[in-house]
Design a protein around this motif. Structure first.
Motif, PDB file in Angstrom:
ATOM      1  N   LYS A  90      36.815  29.844 -32.250  1.00 51.46           N
ATOM      2  CA  LYS A  90      35.990  30.945 -31.756  1.00 51.46           C
ATOM      3  C   LYS A  90      34.676  30.986 -32.516  1.00 51.46           C
ATOM      4  N   LEU A  91      33.583  31.173 -31.784  1.00 50.29           N
ATOM      5  CA  LEU A  91      32.252  31.264 -32.384  1.00 50.29           C
ATOM      6  C   LEU A  91      31.567  32.510 -31.841  1.00 50.29           C
ATOM      7  N   ILE A  92      31.111  33.362 -32.748  1.00 48.18           N
ATOM      8  CA  ILE A  92      30.352  34.543 -32.326  1.00 48.18           C
ATOM      9  C   ILE A  92      29.002  34.549 -33.036  1.00 48.18           C
ATOM     10  N   ILE A  93      28.018  35.122 -32.374  1.00 48.18           N
ATOM     11  CA  ILE A  93      26.693  35.289 -32.953  1.00 48.18           C
ATOM     12  C   ILE A  93      26.424  36.785 -33.049  1.00 48.18           C
ATOM     13  N   VAL A  94      26.065  37.240 -34.230  1.00 50.44           N
ATOM     14  CA  VAL A  94      25.808  38.662 -34.462  1.00 50.44           C
ATOM     15  C   VAL A  94      24.425  38.808 -35.077  1.00 50.44           C
ATOM     16  N   LYS A  95      23.676  39.767 -34.600  1.00 49.53           N
ATOM     17  CA  LYS A  95      22.330  40.025 -35.107  1.00 49.53           C
ATOM     18  C   LYS A  95      22.377  41.103 -36.182  1.00 49.53           C
ATOM     19  N   VAL A 131      28.345  33.729 -36.996  1.00 50.73           N
ATOM     20  CA  VAL A 131      26.992  33.479 -37.486  1.00 50.73           C
ATOM     21  C   VAL A 131      26.230  34.799 -37.447  1.00 50.73           C
ATOM     22  N   LEU A 132      25.806  35.247 -38.599  1.00 53.06           N
ATOM     23  CA  LEU A 132      25.056  36.493 -38.727  1.00 53.06           C
ATOM     24  C   LEU A 132      23.590  36.134 -38.920  1.00 53.06           C
ATOM     25  N   VAL A 133      22.759  36.505 -37.965  1.00 52.16           N
ATOM     26  CA  VAL A 133      21.365  36.071 -37.948  1.00 52.16           C
ATOM     27  C   VAL A 133      20.429  37.237 -38.248  1.00 52.16           C
ATOM     28  N   ASP A 134      19.594  37.052 -39.250  1.00 55.91           N
ATOM     29  CA  ASP A 134      18.601  38.054 -39.654  1.00 55.91           C
ATOM     30  C   ASP A 134      17.214  37.504 -39.348  1.00 55.91           C
ATOM     31  N   GLY A 169      25.254  52.122 -37.034  1.00 53.51           N
ATOM     32  CA  GLY A 169      25.215  53.559 -36.787  1.00 53.51           C
ATOM     33  C   GLY A 169      26.600  54.126 -36.594  1.00 53.51           C
ATOM     34  N   GLU A 170      26.812  54.800 -35.487  1.00 54.45           N
ATOM     35  CA  GLU A 170      28.105  55.408 -35.208  1.00 54.45           C
ATOM     36  C   GLU A 170      29.156  54.368 -34.810  1.00 54.45           C
ATOM     37  N   SER A 171      28.728  53.180 -34.432  1.00 58.17           N
ATOM     38  CA  SER A 171      29.662  52.099 -34.098  1.00 58.17           C
ATOM     39  C   SER A 171      29.243  50.828 -34.817  1.00 58.17           C
ATOM     40  N   LEU A 172      30.203  49.925 -35.012  1.00 68.18           N
ATOM     41  CA  LEU A 172      29.921  48.668 -35.687  1.00 68.18           C
ATOM     42  C   LEU A 172      29.176  47.714 -34.758  1.00 68.18           C
ATOM     43  N   LEU A 173      28.639  46.656 -35.342  1.00 66.00           N
ATOM     44  CA  LEU A 173      27.836  45.712 -34.573  1.00 66.00           C
ATOM     45  C   LEU A 173      28.690  44.972 -33.544  1.00 66.00           C
ATOM     46  N   VAL A 174      28.085  44.682 -32.411  1.00 70.13           N
ATOM     47  CA  VAL A 174      28.749  43.943 -31.337  1.00 70.13           C
ATOM     48  C   VAL A 174      28.115  42.557 -31.244  1.00 70.13           C
ATOM     49  N   PRO A 175      28.899  41.481 -31.133  1.00 70.07           N
ATOM     50  CA  PRO A 175      28.328  40.134 -31.036  1.00 70.07           C
ATOM     51  C   PRO A 175      27.366  39.989 -29.858  1.00 70.07           C
ATOM     52  N   VAL A 176      26.315  39.224 -30.079  1.00 74.32           N
ATOM     53  CA  VAL A 176      25.388  38.892 -28.998  1.00 74.32           C
ATOM     54  C   VAL A 176      26.107  38.019 -27.973  1.00 74.32           C
ATOM     55  N   ILE A 177      26.969  37.143 -28.462  1.00 81.47           N
ATOM     56  CA  ILE A 177      27.731  36.259 -27.587  1.00 81.47           C
ATOM     57  C   ILE A 177      29.017  35.856 -28.286  1.00 81.47           C
TER      58      ILE A 177
END
Length: 277
Positions: free
Chosen positions: A100-105, A68-71, A110-118
């Motif tokens: 598996k369920l991940i939440i990403v904001k 789930v990508l949350v904006d 930047g220099e690294s990719l996004l990391v899941p909030v959970i």
């Protein structure tokens, strides 16, 4: 007398054969019962009681993967907040055992990719086990405290506006695909991406506030190639948050534009939901 003796011997032989046949069938039945019992407990041990990670509750091999990508660049009004929470609660009820369920904001990459909030997997609920093959009360507690509660808390935190001046939705989709969906070992796993956003890309390179580009023309630009990725086999849901000025900023063609560019990357939009409010 001799005839009676012969008849007696034949009768005794038939009786022995009958007894031997009955014994053989009983042995066959016992073997099948044993095979069925062993098979049942083997399946339970392999599929029903997997070793799970202490924090994420994920097994070594997951069954399905939802991101789930949350904006939340802009604050939600009260109806939106409630409807968004309703959709999230409904989603939690749909997550299958060992999924598996991940939440990403949504954030700038930047220099690294996004990391899941959970990150969590559904370990199963009490309904997935019986007193014979497990401990349903213990599993139900794990399901509630280890999966549902942490997810609800993460959702509540994300509902607060980030007050960011950029909304790099496309870059965030690319990040999730690269860092999560395309990992080795996930080739045969079903994947679903839910994008909860107003769908208004807003970066220095591409800003829909200046007008929604033509999808076909945009696909041919360097800006698209820079943010595109491989979404082959990924089912995509768009949860579209309505803005107060949606008549000016969110044209009717906005969801169709996203369907087109997602399809160009190999994904398929299976649902477009307009969040109330």
């Amino acid at each position: 007398m001799a005839k009676r003796e012969r008849r007696g011997r034949r009768s005794a032989a038939r009786e022995r054969r009958s007894q031997e046949s009955s014994k053989a069938w009983r042995n066959i039945a016992i073997v099948f019962v044993l095979i069925g019992t062993v098979g049942f407990f083997y399946i339970q041990s392999v599929l029903g009681n997997r070793t799970l990670d202490d924090e994420t509750l994920c097994p070594s091999q997951i069954e399905r993967f939802t991101a789930v990508l949350v904006d939340v660049t802009d604050p939600m009004n009260t109806p939106q907040r409630q409807d968004f929470r309703n959709q999230l609660d409904r989603l939690l009820g749909q997550i299958e055992r060992y999924e598996k369920l991940i939440i990403v904001k949504v954030d700038p990459v930047g220099e690294s990719l996004l990391v899941p909030v959970i990150t969590r997997c559904n370990p199963g609920s009490g309904a997935d086990e019986s007193e014979v093959d497990g401990n349903p009360k213990k599993l139900e507690k794990l399901h509630r405290e280890g999966f549902i509660k942490p997810m609800e808390e993460a959702f509540d935190t994300l509902m607060e506006a980030s007050s960011a001046d950029r909304s790099p939705v496309m870059e965030s989709v690319q990040s999730v695909a690269l860092s999560e969906f395309q990992k080795a070992g996930l080739e045969g796993v079903e994947k679903r991406l839910i994008v909860a956003s107003d769908l208004l890309q807003n970066t220095d390179r591409v800003s829909f506030y200046k007008g929604l580009p033509d999808a076909a023309e945009f696909i041919g630009t360097q800006n698209f190639h820079r943010v595109s990725t491989d979404l082959s086999g990924v089912e995509v849901e768009l949860w579209m948050l309505q803005r107060d000025d949606s008549s000016q900023t969110q044209p009717i063609a906005l969801p169709t534009f996203w369907e087109r560019i997602i399809g160009e990357q190999g994904g398929q939009v299976t649902r477009v939901y307009r969040v109330s409010g």
